[in-house]
Each structure stands twice: as C-alpha cells, then as structure tokens.
Motif scaffolding. Sequence first.
Motif, PDB file in Angstrom:
ATOM      1  N   THR A 146      -3.420 -22.680  71.255  1.00 56.96           N
ATOM      2  CA  THR A 146      -4.344 -23.460  70.429  1.00 56.96           C
ATOM      3  C   THR A 146      -5.629 -23.761  71.197  1.00 56.96           C
ATOM      4  O   THR A 146      -6.736 -23.650  70.640  1.00 56.96           O
ATOM      5  N   PHE A 147      -5.492 -24.122  72.454  1.00 54.00           N
ATOM      6  CA  PHE A 147      -6.679 -24.425  73.258  1.00 54.00           C
ATOM      7  C   PHE A 147      -7.541 -23.182  73.451  1.00 54.00           C
ATOM      8  O   PHE A 147      -8.767 -23.224  73.273  1.00 54.00           O
ATOM      9  N   LEU A 148      -6.920 -22.051  73.804  1.00 52.05           N
ATOM     10  CA  LEU A 148      -7.691 -20.839  74.074  1.00 52.05           C
ATOM     11  C   LEU A 148      -8.357 -20.313  72.810  1.00 52.05           C
ATOM     12  O   LEU A 148      -9.542 -19.939  72.825  1.00 52.05           O
ATOM     13  N   ILE A 149      -7.624 -20.277  71.703  1.00 49.29           N
ATOM     14  CA  ILE A 149      -8.225 -19.825  70.454  1.00 49.29           C
ATOM     15  C   ILE A 149      -9.333 -20.770  70.023  1.00 49.29           C
ATOM     16  O   ILE A 149     -10.374 -20.345  69.514  1.00 49.29           O
ATOM     17  N   GLY A 150      -9.125 -22.082  70.246  1.00 56.37           N
ATOM     18  CA  GLY A 150     -10.170 -23.043  69.906  1.00 56.37           C
ATOM     19  C   GLY A 150     -11.447 -22.821  70.696  1.00 56.37           C
ATOM     20  O   GLY A 150     -12.551 -22.873  70.145  1.00 56.37           O
ATOM     21  N   VAL A 151     -11.307 -22.540  71.994  1.00 55.04           N
ATOM     22  CA  VAL A 151     -12.498 -22.276  72.814  1.00 55.04           C
ATOM     23  C   VAL A 151     -13.162 -20.976  72.397  1.00 55.04           C
ATOM     24  O   VAL A 151     -14.393 -20.898  72.239  1.00 55.04           O
ATOM     25  N   LEU A 152     -12.348 -19.915  72.196  1.00 57.23           N
ATOM     26  CA  LEU A 152     -12.899 -18.620  71.806  1.00 57.23           C
ATOM     27  C   LEU A 152     -13.569 -18.663  70.440  1.00 57.23           C
ATOM     28  O   LEU A 152     -14.466 -17.855  70.159  1.00 57.23           O
ATOM     29  N   ALA A 153     -13.147 -19.583  69.593  1.00 58.46           N
ATOM     30  CA  ALA A 153     -13.732 -19.681  68.258  1.00 58.46           C
ATOM     31  C   ALA A 153     -14.883 -20.677  68.191  1.00 58.46           C
ATOM     32  O   ALA A 153     -15.902 -20.414  67.553  1.00 58.46           O
ATOM     33  N   THR A 154     -14.747 -21.818  68.870  1.00 57.80           N
ATOM     34  CA  THR A 154     -15.732 -22.886  68.707  1.00 57.80           C
ATOM     35  C   THR A 154     -17.045 -22.579  69.410  1.00 57.80           C
ATOM     36  O   THR A 154     -18.120 -22.755  68.826  1.00 57.80           O
ATOM     37  N   VAL A 155     -16.975 -22.111  70.652  1.00 57.14           N
ATOM     38  CA  VAL A 155     -18.215 -21.889  71.409  1.00 57.14           C
ATOM     39  C   VAL A 155     -19.095 -20.822  70.765  1.00 57.14           C
ATOM     40  O   VAL A 155     -20.275 -21.083  70.464  1.00 57.14           O
ATOM     41  N   PRO A 156     -18.607 -19.592  70.474  1.00 50.16           N
ATOM     42  CA  PRO A 156     -19.485 -18.618  69.806  1.00 50.16           C
ATOM     43  C   PRO A 156     -19.912 -19.061  68.408  1.00 50.16           C
ATOM     44  O   PRO A 156     -21.034 -18.787  67.981  1.00 50.16           O
ATOM     45  N   GLN A 157     -19.011 -19.745  67.724  1.00 53.92           N
ATOM     46  CA  GLN A 157     -19.304 -20.187  66.368  1.00 53.92           C
ATOM     47  C   GLN A 157     -20.499 -21.128  66.326  1.00 53.92           C
ATOM     48  O   GLN A 157     -21.425 -20.940  65.532  1.00 53.92           O
ATOM     49  N   ILE A 162     -10.999 -30.387  65.544  1.00 50.09           N
ATOM     50  CA  ILE A 162      -9.948 -30.756  64.589  1.00 50.09           C
ATOM     51  C   ILE A 162      -9.429 -29.510  63.866  1.00 50.09           C
ATOM     52  O   ILE A 162      -8.221 -29.311  63.710  1.00 50.09           O
ATOM     53  N   GLY A 163     -10.355 -28.654  63.426  1.00 47.51           N
ATOM     54  CA  GLY A 163      -9.942 -27.431  62.751  1.00 47.51           C
ATOM     55  C   GLY A 163      -9.144 -26.510  63.648  1.00 47.51           C
ATOM     56  O   GLY A 163      -8.165 -25.889  63.210  1.00 47.51           O
ATOM     57  N   ALA A 164      -9.537 -26.414  64.928  1.00 46.09           N
ATOM     58  CA  ALA A 164      -8.798 -25.560  65.855  1.00 46.09           C
ATOM     59  C   ALA A 164      -7.397 -26.108  66.124  1.00 46.09           C
ATOM     60  O   ALA A 164      -6.434 -25.348  66.257  1.00 46.09           O
ATOM     61  N   HIS A 190      14.256 -28.523  61.444  1.00 49.41           N
ATOM     62  CA  HIS A 190      14.332 -29.705  62.295  1.00 49.41           C
ATOM     63  C   HIS A 190      13.150 -30.625  61.960  1.00 49.41           C
ATOM     64  O   HIS A 190      12.087 -30.540  62.565  1.00 49.41           O
ATOM     65  N   LEU A 191      13.371 -31.520  61.000  1.00 47.88           N
ATOM     66  CA  LEU A 191      12.276 -32.368  60.537  1.00 47.88           C
ATOM     67  C   LEU A 191      11.841 -33.359  61.613  1.00 47.88           C
ATOM     68  O   LEU A 191      10.659 -33.666  61.742  1.00 47.88           O
ATOM     69  N   GLY A 192      12.767 -33.862  62.412  1.00 47.60           N
ATOM     70  CA  GLY A 192      12.408 -34.811  63.461  1.00 47.60           C
ATOM     71  C   GLY A 192      11.516 -34.182  64.514  1.00 47.60           C
ATOM     72  O   GLY A 192      10.516 -34.778  64.933  1.00 47.60           O
ATOM     73  N   ARG A 193      11.835 -32.979  64.947  1.00 46.24           N
ATOM     74  CA  ARG A 193      10.997 -32.303  65.945  1.00 46.24           C
ATOM     75  C   ARG A 193       9.627 -31.975  65.365  1.00 46.24           C
ATOM     76  O   ARG A 193       8.607 -32.118  66.046  1.00 46.24           O
ATOM     77  N   ALA A 194       9.603 -31.526  64.113  1.00 47.27           N
ATOM     78  CA  ALA A 194       8.315 -31.230  63.488  1.00 47.27           C
ATOM     79  C   ALA A 194       7.454 -32.484  63.384  1.00 47.27           C
ATOM     80  O   ALA A 194       6.238 -32.435  63.594  1.00 47.27           O
ATOM     81  N   SER A 195       8.062 -33.615  63.094  1.00 46.25           N
ATOM     82  CA  SER A 195       7.313 -34.873  63.025  1.00 46.25           C
ATOM     83  C   SER A 195       6.762 -35.248  64.390  1.00 46.25           C
ATOM     84  O   SER A 195       5.629 -35.743  64.506  1.00 46.25           O
ATOM     85  N   ALA A 196       7.540 -35.006  65.445  1.00 44.05           N
ATOM     86  CA  ALA A 196       7.051 -35.291  66.795  1.00 44.05           C
ATOM     87  C   ALA A 196       5.858 -34.402  67.136  1.00 44.05           C
ATOM     88  O   ALA A 196       4.877 -34.858  67.750  1.00 44.05           O
ATOM     89  N   ILE A 197       5.900 -33.137  66.746  1.00 46.22           N
ATOM     90  CA  ILE A 197       4.761 -32.242  66.992  1.00 46.22           C
ATOM     91  C   ILE A 197       3.539 -32.736  66.245  1.00 46.22           C
ATOM     92  O   ILE A 197       2.409 -32.717  66.769  1.00 46.22           O
ATOM     93  N   ALA A 198       3.721 -33.189  65.015  1.00 50.65           N
ATOM     94  CA  ALA A 198       2.594 -33.694  64.238  1.00 50.65           C
ATOM     95  C   ALA A 198       1.947 -34.899  64.917  1.00 50.65           C
ATOM     96  O   ALA A 198       0.719 -35.021  64.965  1.00 50.65           O
ATOM     97  N   TRP A 199       2.771 -35.776  65.476  1.00 47.91           N
ATOM     98  CA  TRP A 199       2.204 -36.947  66.148  1.00 47.91           C
ATOM     99  C   TRP A 199       1.542 -36.577  67.471  1.00 47.91           C
ATOM    100  O   TRP A 199       0.553 -37.195  67.857  1.00 47.91           O
ATOM    101  N   VAL A 200       2.056 -35.569  68.150  1.00 45.60           N
ATOM    102  CA  VAL A 200       1.387 -35.101  69.365  1.00 45.60           C
ATOM    103  C   VAL A 200       0.008 -34.534  69.009  1.00 45.60           C
ATOM    104  O   VAL A 200      -0.978 -34.783  69.718  1.00 45.60           O
ATOM    105  N   MET A 201      -0.076 -33.798  67.911  1.00 41.68           N
ATOM    106  CA  MET A 201      -1.369 -33.279  67.464  1.00 41.68           C
ATOM    107  C   MET A 201      -2.324 -34.416  67.138  1.00 41.68           C
ATOM    108  O   MET A 201      -3.518 -34.358  67.467  1.00 41.68           O
ATOM    109  N   LEU A 254      -7.550 -38.329  71.478  1.00 43.69           N
ATOM    110  CA  LEU A 254      -8.166 -38.129  72.794  1.00 43.69           C
ATOM    111  C   LEU A 254      -9.522 -37.449  72.662  1.00 43.69           C
ATOM    112  O   LEU A 254     -10.479 -37.797  73.360  1.00 43.69           O
ATOM    113  N   VAL A 255      -9.611 -36.470  71.766  1.00 42.79           N
ATOM    114  CA  VAL A 255     -10.890 -35.790  71.540  1.00 42.79           C
ATOM    115  C   VAL A 255     -11.917 -36.760  70.993  1.00 42.79           C
ATOM    116  O   VAL A 255     -13.083 -36.778  71.425  1.00 42.79           O
ATOM    117  N   PHE A 256     -11.500 -37.602  70.030  1.00 44.43           N
ATOM    118  CA  PHE A 256     -12.418 -38.600  69.488  1.00 44.43           C
ATOM    119  C   PHE A 256     -12.895 -39.563  70.574  1.00 44.43           C
ATOM    120  O   PHE A 256     -14.071 -39.927  70.626  1.00 44.43           O
TER     121      PHE A 256
END
Length: 316
Positions: free
Chosen positions: A91-102, A241-243, A283-294, A300-302
Amino acid sequence: MGGRAALHRQRPGPVTAAVRRTRAERWAPYGLVAPFFVLFGAFGLFPLLYTGWASLHRVELTALDRWEWVGPGNYVRLAVDPYFWNALGNTFLIGVLATVPQLLLALGVAHLLDARLRARGLFRVVALAPYATSVAAATLVFALFFGREHGPVNWALTGLGLAPVDWQNGPWAAKAAVAAIVVWRWTGYNALIYLAAMQTVPRELYEAAALDGASRWRRFAHVTLPALRPTILFTVVVSTIGATQLFGEPLLFDAGTGASGGADRQFQTLGLYLYEQGWVNLHLGRASAIAWVMLLLLLLVFGAARLVRHGLGRGA
C-alpha cells in the motif's frame, strides 16, 4: 363581558409572540442540520463503533451470534502476520508510485489549462473524463494494455529492443502497473482542483513579476506554487486516503488471483487484505481490526499534515 375577557386572555400578547418567534428562530438551525446528524449516526458513527467493538472479539461472519472476547488479540495477531506487513508495504509503495507522479502531472496540466488556450472548456472536460470512467472498465483495459503476450506496452518495449515485462507477476512491475491506473484516473481530477486554485491568484502578482523581468518558469515557481501550498497539502492528504483504501484497481488487475493480489501477493493492498480476511476467510474480527489500523494510519497522516501546515503558516 366574561366571554370577552376570556377571549382576551386566550390571545397571545405581543411579548409572548416575540418570545415564541425568538425560540423558533433559535431552534430552527438545529432542525435543519438534524437530518445530517441522524444519517451520520446511523451510517457513519454506529458502523465505526460496531467495527471497533468487533475488532476486540473473535467472531466469524457465518456465526454472528457467537462473540468471543479476545481484547487486543486481533491486533497482536496482525503485528506478527507477514501478510499484513506485506499488504502495508504494498500500500505504501503503490501510494508513493501513484501520488507523486499524479500530483506533479496534475500541476503541469493545470498550468497549461490556466493559459489562454482555445477550447479550454473542451480540454477541461477531457481532463476530467478518466475520473468519470468506471473503475472496472479502466482496470480491465489497463490489464489488457499491460498484457505479457499481446499487450501494447510490451509490444513497444520489444520494438525498442528491450525484453518484455511480466506486468502482473513481477514484484515491482505489478505495483507500477496498478499505480499507473491510479495516475490515469485521478490526474485530471487533481488538475481541476489546482486550476481552480490558480485562478484565485491575483493577476497583479504575475504582472508585477513580469515587469521585474521574471520568466514564465520563475513566475510559476515564486508566485503560483506558494499560493497553492494549502491546495497541494489538501490533495496530498486526499490522495493518501485514496491510496490507503485502494481496492478496485488491484482486485481487477489480475482477476484470476482474487483478493490475494497476485500469485505472490505482490500487489495486495490493505483494502484487499481486509476483504480477504472478512469476506473470503470469514474472520470478521480480524477484518475489523485491519479497518481500525487503516483508520489510525489515516489519523497519523492527518496529524502530520496539520503539523506541516502549521509549519508552513509560521514560515509564511
């Protein structure tokens, strides 16, 4: 006489009517904004709190009536999960490769559209057309475009004497291909945002810089860019946010691999990993944890963007 007195007592006096009118005017704004808060509470706040509560439990999508308290167990499991860290890195690498040239391309396109060109309205519509295109349609076209055997990109590389690239299976090539889809879709959108900000810059500043002998590039660097700092910061935050939430492009780029993001998970993003845990592995619990990490990553970005903006304001 008694009836007249009763009727007189029933009629509100001017003071009572003024009090009622003042009270109505005081509560009218709350009534106007109440529908928004009702909808936000139902479709925004409640799902957020429900997801946070689910992230502290072991709960399967097929057995929503059985919740087992695990506390921070789902988060601890993510901390030692190599697939999670792989998705975070992708996610970080694709975000950098997409955001900077964009954003760089968007600045250039906006600068060209700000010039006095003929048919400027047509060019603006053309710039916004990729944003209006369906994600599925654009991704499927790019998947054909980056095809290994018959893709136009490899055909061009072969014509230049270079070896063809396996865009869907290469660790870096796949990320670059997915980032190219994001760049194509969002460059025009950001260009129009920059164009709107450029048109608010007083023309007197450009005229004064031209009288001082500044070239077109120096006027852009010393007049336009400083005026666009808040807008650039806004687009950086929105693009981040989009990345972080990138889902459709990597899911459809190699439809045969599904939510795994390639044969070796080479372009699986956090959005795909969340989908895989919640709706493939159930695994709804794990998916919810990933959502909160996001969500925490976005906070942090804000926070970082707020510090940068505060620093820019103090510098100005």
